[in-house]
Motif scaffolding. Structure first.
Motif: not given
Length: 256
Positions: A75-76, A146-147, A194-202, A204-209
């Motif tokens: 989802v978005a 976000l997605t 949240a998907d693994a799109a990079e956050n500012p500063g790196g 948290p790292k998404g894509g934790a599923t």
């Protein structure tokens, strides 16, 4: 000794073997049923996570959603993070590209543009970055899009540690518990990974599923069937040897 004699002599062993082999075979067939269920589930998950992101269900539909229908749906959504109310879900190790070692998944309320609040699992941070001040660049301000994947609440088992709300430390992903802790209203009964799109500063790292769901039911089924066959074989050998070792009739003694 004749076959009928063997049955008469070892009837209790025979009945016990039939019952035991039947129970073991039943467990094998149950595992085959679980195998078909797991394969269907994995196929469903694969189709959902690879599908294009669709709009989040409207707030008025949340109460009637079936977790089986939405779990892993891509989802978005759009809203504003309330970073002051982020919580920490302990994980013994990271997933994906986040590295190794213990740390936390950061759970943050997202106030939606259309109303309501969704708990978003923004991703993993190592233990040394639990303090948001050490990853300030990742604390996104203002409205953001976000997605991610819709997720049902996690369940507990006898090995799950008790949550520690006083420390803002959690061991299950439960939106209702987080809503109660922070005094939030209108919180969705699901959360978003949240998907693994990079956050500012790196961070948290998404894509934790966790997507590598084990499927060992075929090996379990074969094990149960092998045990049933072994039990039957051992019992038959024992009965056969018992017949061969039985004392022979002394016909002369019988006549006397």
């Amino acid at each position: 000794m004749s076959f009928r004699g063997l049955l008469r002599r070892h009837w209790l062993l025979l009945v016990s073997t039939l019952i035991g082999a039947g129970l073991l075979s039943g467990l094998g067939f149950w595992q085959l049923q679980r195998l078909h269920w797991k394969e269907a589930l994995l196929a469903q998950i694969s189709s959902r996570i690879d599908a294009p992101a669709v709009p989040l269900p409207p707030r008025e539909a949340w109460a009637s959603l079936n977790p089986d229908d939405y779990d892993y749906r891509h989802v978005a959504l759009r809203g504003i993070f309330d970073h002051a109310k982020e919580s920490y879900l302990f994980r013994a190790s990271a997933t994906g590209a986040a590295g190794d070692g213990p740390g936390y998944e950061v759970l943050t309320p997202l106030e939606l543009r259309d109303g309501g609040v969704v708990i978003v699992n923004r991703g993993f941070v190592p233990a040394e970055l639990k303090d948001p001040a050490r990853r300030a660049a990742g604390q996104i301000a203002g409205e953001t899009t976000l997605t991610g994947l819709m997720r049902r609440p996690e369940t507990r088992n006898s090995f799950t540690p008790a949550d520690e709300p006083q420390e803002n430390l959690w061991f299950t992903r439960d939106p209702s518990a987080l809503a109660a802790h922070w005094g939030l209203d209108g919180v969705a009964p699901f959360s978003i990974d949240a998907d693994a799109a990079e956050n500012p500063g790196g961070w948290p790292k998404g894509g934790a599923t966790v997507l590598k769901i084990p499927n060992n039911h075929l090996s379990y089924a074969l094990t149960w069937f092998a045990l049933a066959a072994t039990l039957a074989a051992v019992s038959l050998v024992f009965m056969a040897r018992g017949g061969k070792n039985a004392p022979a009739h002394d016909s002369g003694a019988a006549r006397r």
